[in-house]
Design a protein around this motif. Structure first.
Motif, mmCIF file in Angstrom:
data_model
loop_
_atom_site.group_PDB
_atom_site.id
_atom_site.type_symbol
_atom_site.label_atom_id
_atom_site.label_comp_id
_atom_site.label_asym_id
_atom_site.label_seq_id
_atom_site.Cartn_x
_atom_site.Cartn_y
_atom_site.Cartn_z
ATOM 1 N N LEU A 1 -3.853 -23.299 70.014
ATOM 2 C CA LEU A 1 -3.018 -24.479 70.228
ATOM 3 C C LEU A 1 -1.576 -24.213 69.797
ATOM 4 C CD1 LEU A 1 -2.366 -27.388 70.808
ATOM 5 C CD2 LEU A 1 -3.528 -28.049 68.727
ATOM 6 N N TYR A 2 -1.395 -23.626 68.619
ATOM 7 C CA TYR A 2 -0.035 -23.336 68.150
ATOM 8 C C TYR A 2 0.687 -22.422 69.142
ATOM 9 C CZ TYR A 2 -0.806 -25.144 63.377
ATOM 10 O OH TYR A 2 -1.036 -25.931 62.278
ATOM 11 N N GLY A 3 -0.014 -21.396 69.612
ATOM 12 C CA GLY A 3 0.611 -20.457 70.525
ATOM 13 C C GLY A 3 1.036 -21.137 71.821
ATOM 14 N N MET A 4 0.212 -22.068 72.323
ATOM 15 C CA MET A 4 0.576 -22.756 73.573
ATOM 16 C C MET A 4 1.780 -23.676 73.336
ATOM 17 S SD MET A 4 -3.210 -23.644 75.089
ATOM 18 C CE MET A 4 -4.535 -22.434 74.856
ATOM 19 N N LEU A 5 1.828 -24.334 72.162
ATOM 20 C CA LEU A 5 2.982 -25.186 71.855
ATOM 21 C C LEU A 5 4.261 -24.348 71.721
ATOM 22 C CD1 LEU A 5 1.394 -27.613 69.234
ATOM 23 C CD2 LEU A 5 2.237 -28.251 71.491
ATOM 24 N N ASN B 1 -5.413 -31.419 73.395
ATOM 25 C CA ASN B 1 -5.963 -31.002 72.111
ATOM 26 C C ASN B 1 -7.107 -29.981 72.293
ATOM 27 O OD1 ASN B 1 -6.248 -30.878 69.344
ATOM 28 N ND2 ASN B 1 -6.589 -33.066 69.058
ATOM 29 N N ILE B 2 -7.457 -29.341 71.191
ATOM 30 C CA ILE B 2 -8.527 -28.352 71.159
ATOM 31 C C ILE B 2 -9.836 -28.950 71.697
ATOM 32 C CG2 ILE B 2 -9.908 -26.950 69.581
ATOM 33 C CD1 ILE B 2 -7.391 -27.023 67.693
ATOM 34 N N GLY C 1 -10.454 -31.618 66.817
ATOM 35 C CA GLY C 1 -9.253 -30.827 67.088
ATOM 36 C C GLY C 1 -8.156 -31.131 66.080
ATOM 37 N N LEU C 2 -6.926 -30.748 66.424
ATOM 38 C CA LEU C 2 -5.815 -30.921 65.492
ATOM 39 C C LEU C 2 -5.556 -32.406 65.248
ATOM 40 C CD1 LEU C 2 -3.968 -28.839 64.059
ATOM 41 C CD2 LEU C 2 -2.182 -29.618 65.581
ATOM 42 N N GLY C 3 -5.455 -32.793 63.983
ATOM 43 C CA GLY C 3 -5.253 -34.194 63.641
ATOM 44 C C GLY C 3 -6.549 -34.986 63.684
#
Lengths: 241, 241, 241, 241, 241, 241, 241, 241
Positions: free
Chosen positions: E199-203, E214-215, F190-192
């Motif tokens: 997720l971080y990499g895509m953002l 989201n994941i 997921g995140l959050g």
């Protein structure tokens, strides 16, 4: 800082004069969040009350003012690395307790905070024995001074300051028969930087006998080490009488 | 796992048969996320294609099935701590490269993952030299085996596995003239637990010459160490001819 | 656990027999990550070597086996809340040091870990004085037992165990003239749960004289408190002779 | 920085003169946390001891001073992007080892840190082959230079520097038969910014054969890559004699 | 689940019957947090209201019940990898919109969530074109199917599912002239595991034209991709009339 | 749970009998971390002391035992969604205070925790007015019930429970002239996920007049809402006399 | 920035001239990390190559220089809130595509980043329809402009920018039949500040049909929205011919 | 700030004039993110509309301008610690509601934010009763003022501001029969610094009856406390008529 709330007439500051007696340790004025005038005013208040004022994280401007204040009656002790100061009248000298605190730092960047710990323990009456710059990247530098601390000095407690990987406190704690206080230092960048890896590593130590204070809390490390050493010294002193 | 998407007719798996040749390392089947039937089917596929199948994180049920499969033609090598298996036909033995990989673990809990690293490097043709249970809480256990690795074996690279405070890789890296691969292990609880403190500490090392893989990535540590050792061995082998 | 690596012939375990002598504290076998057979085997090893074996986080099955083992020669001490055990022969009783450790817990959920700390300090020869269930939500319950610890017992150090908001160690440290060891407990859910808020709060304390160990590290808290108390007791004992 | 603690007479710095010999790599003076006078004094110390001084993260003021120092006997090598300097006397030139290090960067913002890695590897005697600005947003730019590195140069190891999504090291590692060192760079803002996403992505790589150093640790990347290349070159050089 | 609060008589559920019409997408029943009876009851409610019921994350027990329910009037469509089901009467078939959605997954572990996205887009009337198992560790597998999607199918949007390093969406977005939806998958362990690094990499992508959900939010990825494709198809359909 | 420490004779529990009087709210027994026998014993203790026992997070086994206990003298009130119970004798009914608490939940998954809040406020003597399942994905469902709460009921305070994006409390707080208590719920992945995004969003609200409790802390939300409503009701009741 | 590495002769920059054609979107020069001279030089390069140069995060000094550059042949378009600039020759005007992008911001602090999104979509040939300052703390301000966007303009996609609680995108997505792009903004302090709560909330949305870009990534939001709108417009334009 | 978007003609600001009436609280202009001219212009707008303008986080330059503006018709109320200002015409004085808000701060560093809370509650018509500097490190300072608040003043609600360990709100909440609003303050460094430990500790409180606002959100704390007090006062006032 005014001392009365202008809207309600309530006091803004409630000093805790019983603290030194209750805890056996002096208060330290954290100067970095105060104006020079505020810090000077609080320092004079402490001098009047306790014959002594201790200031940490002192700016060059405040240092100049403190130097002017020193003179025949008021002595200034200046810790260059920590940028900390002790102002005192003769009656403000801490009574030696006989407590013995070892102080080890992993790198030269750890010295300013390590010196805060030294200041605090000394102002609680302890003798402090520093050994600086003995990081794990060259462990051979550690063994000899450590043996000296243990067998010649016979320290009551050892503070170990370390940033980056924070591995030194675990290494020391694995080798010594006295309590060790880990003091993580905010050096290092990237993931785990600013002392985070060092603190986590000390909390995760596989060497029991190690407790920690927060990152860069040199005053706190000196305070608990001073209490440990003074507890031991209290009985040693009596015995030696 | 079916091999064709039933809604669109597209293939579900696109094997990368050129990988072993391109990278010089075998694929490892991570068995823990597959059913016994799936794992058996993929293993047979690998055996047919490469004369060898490597499975990690094998359940007891799957292990029993693998043992049944072994026999006169197919040999089973079983890594008890890692719960990993190599099935192979005679042609599936890795050709010795002459690469030499040192492997140090800080505690006995690190052995399962360390063994994954050993397996991977061995399947890349390297010789692996393990030294287990030499944590920083008793450093004297480290020095002698380390000297042996450096002077007798003359290793090309050392993997150091450590959980909790993760201090050992920094200590080792400070002492040796070969590249060190840090392998953080998910032991430890509380803040910095599950390998976080270990990984952060390795990233923050003050001993240059250390690089890391992710927590519990024993296969990855073995893979890069194997590549480093094989690069050195390639020229050494030629020379020694 | 086998003791020799089957692939290389290297030893898997390198016991640190000098540790108890070097550090003045026994090793504790963390049973929860071991099979019953492994734990029994290691315990017997410790009994043979040190006349004593200490096991923490014991499962009901292992507890049953330990009970069978106890008898005329081997005594079993069982800590119900901590689910911890001490097996010993008569020669395995710790020699009383005269060290005095206060132990305060904020809530009843903190008792299992607090009891681990008690066990460790007692096995180091200290006397432990517990005061349980005196959380900040009803502070009046704290003052009387605390005064007893300070004036009647004259403890050398106080461990304060607390989960959730972790406020009690700061409150206690503000009131006492001895070192305080904060022991955060993994109770509480949501943000800051599992002991995170408690640990953060102890690190952020405004009461100097407090150091911390990691979340749920009862053994570690007992170890450092035992060392602090034993250091003081060493000189007190001599004096009192 | 004074060299003796004024309160206790202990030394403040304990140099590790044996390090270069022990590890085969020079020390680098991180200038950004030092005054110009301190940095100059340490640099002169290194020059006297090793015929060479290496300084990273040099301010314009210090750079001016270093330029004055250069002359007939002392040569200054200046890395403009990294703002790093090497001062040396003729005897301070690193002996070429024959080690070959590939260096790939994903974007132009990665060049300053990539250049730190280049400097370090070159000062360890390696030849460095940079390929800059070949990010995954336009992959066609990568293939040709990569083939050159592999087939024409035949590099021993490749450093891949990348910020933001940090995808390039995984892509490269999937394509090459030599070890890859991932060097995450602190570019990018928002969630995962400052190199966090890049570091996480490299740790999570699905391409075995990749190990990482911390964010912006160019010196560390160069150090391990240099060690890997020099290990291979040691045997190649002998062979080629 | 009862439908009236027993203490106050208030309703417990307030269905949003206008949603499908308002948004152009069906509701999906997340079965994993419901009992079999609850899920069956809600599914029948949807069937009655909309001629269709969609259930995701279906347990084997519920799957068996759904199979019993299917028959001459009610058709069951079963997604094996996603463990999702569509029950429908003839009138419950989505009207084809002509929207075209590409769907790429990096590894086989991503298929269950990718299939959720496929299901959702298909139930919105789109045609979905999957390309599975084309991760960055072997990029050559990507180019041909991607060209097919772009030139033969002429997709309106591409969903790219990836876990671990999550590099594939950035690579794809750098190559295509249509919007890309990144779908991070919770595979991978250690730091950045469970889809965080992906997720971080895509953002942090350096390839503009990429947005994320989201994941593991396969339904959400299918929903927005379906809306994008249907918006384009609305005008294309009219034109083609 | 024994009530005396077996090693030292200290009490293990120090009940705070003055609490209900001091704070105006009952204690709640969190049953999920206790054995059935422990929970039953504590409940009987409360019944004896206060004519009432409140238990939250009750297992099916404990629920069966509680049902057996209910009878002619002891009434059992059972909250199905929260799985919470109130046992009471006639004298244990809370005296109605006239306090009025609105209770809004965003989705059906929020109901179990919302019901905990309802229970607590009712046991403090308040009337509770629930409005369930009015999430922001279909805002039109909110306006009418909200107007009813404000104008017909004239509530003193509103609790708003929400998971996932947690947007509803901000929306409600923007519309009402009474204090709002945000209650984040641990739904979402997921995140959050697990309530983190909901809690963060409520802390970041742009609608002043909103304060929050921790994730899933239904008891805490009911407690503060009950105190707010009872404070208002105290004066309203008097007036209405 | 020099264009050739001085140590190795390798190029420092590898421009991706095919990108605009491949992706249908222009590159944007992020000026904040460059000197005025560097930015001017790159801008002139773009002007020469593409008849257009786009610069974001422009300092006042650079803005002055850009204004001098504008004249009869080169037009300067200046976005005051975003501090962004477009320089172009007549041939550098984007060809109108007919794409229609709605753009909603929650508060006035969101406007600078929202304007970056507007710029990007306009430079891709879209028409942009902004609605500013319609946060959830006063929802009535939203409904009328939203209806205008949907029924009068008939937008293809809506970007919703929001900081702090980030609730607006979920609210909008619950009401509209077109794709929504969430653009979190780094406003807000304390926990969840700097856009974290906003981003988490958008990822956790309960309104399917919403995808997000990273915090403050206005260019990225405009890019994907522009691609979505242009895809729809491509077929609409053809139809309308 | 212009009020019309220059590219599209849309308004940039949509004032919410109904807010004060709807919510019973004034808007506060956060001056720190605005230029002096902008802040002055918005303040004049508020003065014209509401006879009152409230500005927080005022720079010295803006403060000087505000002082010039004050005169015979416009009164300036200046909060020195908070650096906040109220400008008003006689009609802009808040009508006293009779609401009574207690306000306790743990240390002197908490006063600036505590004063923001005081300002807000006073502007909502409440009387505020501050008690400053009564941290947990010397609890005896707390009891007397607290008893005064409860028995003499009979406050409707208490705001407790605390940084660092944030223990005071839990201690207070354990002692009082009125709602408590926790206000975490961004003091403290190291792990849990900047108010994080304080916020976490308040969320984890074991004293029900405590709700929190975000770190440093003094305005938010005053707003909800004002609403609570005003709700109670509404009925008390009527009764007292």
């Amino acid at each position: 800082m005014g001392e009365i709330d202008e809207f309600t007439g309530s006091p803004l500051v409630r000093p805790d004069f019983g603290r030194e007696e209750r805890k056996g340790m002096p208060e330290v004025i954290l100067a970095e969040s105060k104006s020079i005038e505020q810090a000077m005013s609080i320092a004079q208040h402490h001098l009047a009350e306790n014959e002594r004022a201790i200031l940490s994280r002192v700016s060059p401007g405040l240092a100049a003012r403190l130097r002017q204040m020193a003179g025949s009656e008021i002595e200034l002790e200046w810790y260059e690395h920590a940028r900390a100061a002790v102002l005192r009248r003769p009656a403000g000298r801490p009574k030696p307790t006989g407590g013995r605190v070892g102080l080890i730092s992993a790198g030269t960047s750890d010295i300013p905070i390590a010196e805060e710990a030294m200041l605090m323990a000394r102002e609680m009456g302890c003798e402090v024995y520093p050994v600086y710059d003995v990081g794990v990247a060259g462990l051979h530098r550690l063994f000899k001074p450590l043996e000296h601390l243990l067998t010649k000095v016979d320290v009551d407690v050892i503070i170990v300051a370390a940033g980056m990987d924070g591995a030194l406190p675990s290494v020391v704690s694995g080798l010594v028969p006295v309590p060790v206080i880990g003091l993580p230092i905010s050096v290092g960048y990237g993931l785990g930087g600013k002392g985070i890896a060092a603190l986590y590593g000390m909390l995760q130590t596989c060497s029991p006998g190690l407790a920690v204070v927060n990152i860069d809390n040199g005053i706190g490390a000196g305070a608990i080490a001073g209490m440990i050493a003074n507890r031991a010294a209290r009985f040693r002193m009596v015995r030696e009488d």
